[in-house]
Design a protein around this motif. Structure first.
Motif, PDB file in Angstrom:
ATOM      1  N   PHE A 130       0.845  -1.233   0.232  1.00 15.33           N
ATOM      2  CA  PHE A 130       0.038   0.023   0.067  1.00 15.33           C
ATOM      3  C   PHE A 130       0.858   1.066   0.220  1.00 15.33           C
ATOM      4  N   GLY A 131       0.394   2.424  -0.710  1.00 16.47           N
ATOM      5  CA  GLY A 131       1.056   3.535  -0.422  1.00 16.47           C
ATOM      6  C   GLY A 131       0.450   4.706   0.076  1.00 16.47           C
ATOM      7  N   LEU A 132       1.183   5.673   0.627  1.00 13.87           N
ATOM      8  CA  LEU A 132       0.438   6.634   1.350  1.00 13.87           C
ATOM      9  C   LEU A 132       1.333   7.935   0.920  1.00 13.87           C
ATOM     10  N   ASP A 133       0.762   8.883   0.202  1.00 13.23           N
ATOM     11  CA  ASP A 133       1.373  10.138  -0.093  1.00 13.23           C
ATOM     12  C   ASP A 133       0.365  11.257  -0.323  1.00 13.23           C
ATOM     13  N   VAL A 134       0.697  12.571   0.180  1.00 15.31           N
ATOM     14  CA  VAL A 134      -0.366  13.511  -0.513  1.00 15.31           C
ATOM     15  C   VAL A 134      -0.348  13.868  -1.697  1.00 15.31           C
ATOM     16  N   ALA A 135       0.745  13.427  -2.524  1.00 14.95           N
ATOM     17  CA  ALA A 135       0.566  13.721  -4.053  1.00 14.95           C
ATOM     18  C   ALA A 135      -0.215  12.847  -4.754  1.00 14.95           C
ATOM     19  N   ALA A 136      -1.547  13.325  -4.977  1.00 14.48           N
ATOM     20  CA  ALA A 136      -2.432  12.287  -5.534  1.00 14.48           C
ATOM     21  C   ALA A 136      -2.229  11.677  -6.923  1.00 14.48           C
TER      22      ALA A 136
END
Length: 280
Positions: A130-136
């Motif tokens: 899974f990935g988490l980043d504010v850069a949609a």
């Protein structure tokens, strides 16, 4: 593998240059073109370590069904996911995304090629990522080409996980981080650990210019013990200019480190931290 958390315009964060604009593109070509001259290399060093840690965590019987997922914090375009789960090197990714023949290729065509490229190189021991980043846009691309099994853009520095991320956290057994230690704090890790259901390990590469101790304390509050080998550093990238180098040298010294042979030689360097449940 990213420096994109949180988002914003390119500039300076505490003396360190930021490249946030390259994470808001529809595909990773600008990312690799910008970072290639700076020889950004920390994902290369993390690749064998993350593979081994992911394998070790998957081998741990924890009373839950299914393989534990890896959550890559500040995942950008899924570079760590690509390197962990596929027979590909960071050098090959630089070559792929900076190739003249792909410079003007439509994003849709690149994505179609990437989906096939990574599928052909998928390792038999691949783990869910899974990935988490504010850069949609970056997260969206990584999901589209199959590097991420799920991606989330929750800003945990500002608020709690949303429903989607909260549900995914029940499957997470490993949290990884490369580069984002300059931008995420203990707030993010506290939010993540508050939602996990399986025993979680954390494997993080953190610049020597940044104190990881607040995060270590947050992890300890959730029963994790952290170790670090201070005798070994991992080069991250070249400095953008003399100003950034001066900042790094001063920051390392302020934290009690010695920049000789590392920052004084022209590159950011990271330390590798491993956190696991305290069995003592």
């Amino acid at each position: 593998m990213t420096e994109s958390c949180p988002g914003g315009a390119e500039g300076v964060a505490g003396g360190k240059s930021r490249f946030d604009d390259i994470y808001d593109r529809p595909d990773p070509r600008a990312y690799f073109r910008r970072l290639a001259p700076l020889e950004y290399e920390i994902p290369h060093h993390a690749q064998p370590i993350f593979r081994q840690v992911a394998a070790d965590r998957a081998a741990l019987a924890d009373g839950h069904r299914g393989r534990p997922a890896m959550l890559d914090v500040c995942c950008s375009y899924g570079i760590n996911a690509a390197l962990v789960n596929h027979d590909v090197t960071l050098a090959e990714m630089y070559e792929r995304y900076t190739a003249p023949g792909r410079r003007t290729m439509p994003t849709a065509e690149l994505a179609a090629q990437d989906k096939e490229f990574y599928a052909e190189r998928r390792r038999p021991d691949a783990v869910p990522v899974f990935g988490l980043d504010v850069a949609a846009p970056a997260v969206r691309y990584a999901c589209e080409v199959g590097l991420l099994d799920a991606g989330f853009t929750d800003d945990l520095e500002q608020g709690p996980p949303g429903a989607g991320l909260s549900g995914a956290l029940a499957e997470v057994g490993l949290i990884t981080l490369t580069g984002g230690g300059s931008y995420v704090t203990a707030r993010t890790f506290t939010a993540l650990l508050g939602g996990v259901r399986r025993p979680v390990w954390v494997s993080a590469f953190v610049l020597r210019t940044v104190s990881y101790h607040p995060i270590v304390r947050a992890l300890a509050a959730h029963g994790l013990s952290t170790t670090v080998d201070v005798t070994r550093t991992y080069p991250q990238r070249l400095f953008t200019d003399e100003r950034e180098q001066r900042y790094a040298i001063e920051a390392v010294r302020a934290l009690g480190g010695d920049p000789a042979g590392c920052e004084e030689d022209g590159r950011f360097h990271s330390l590798h931290y491993e956190s696991r449940p305290d069995t003592g």
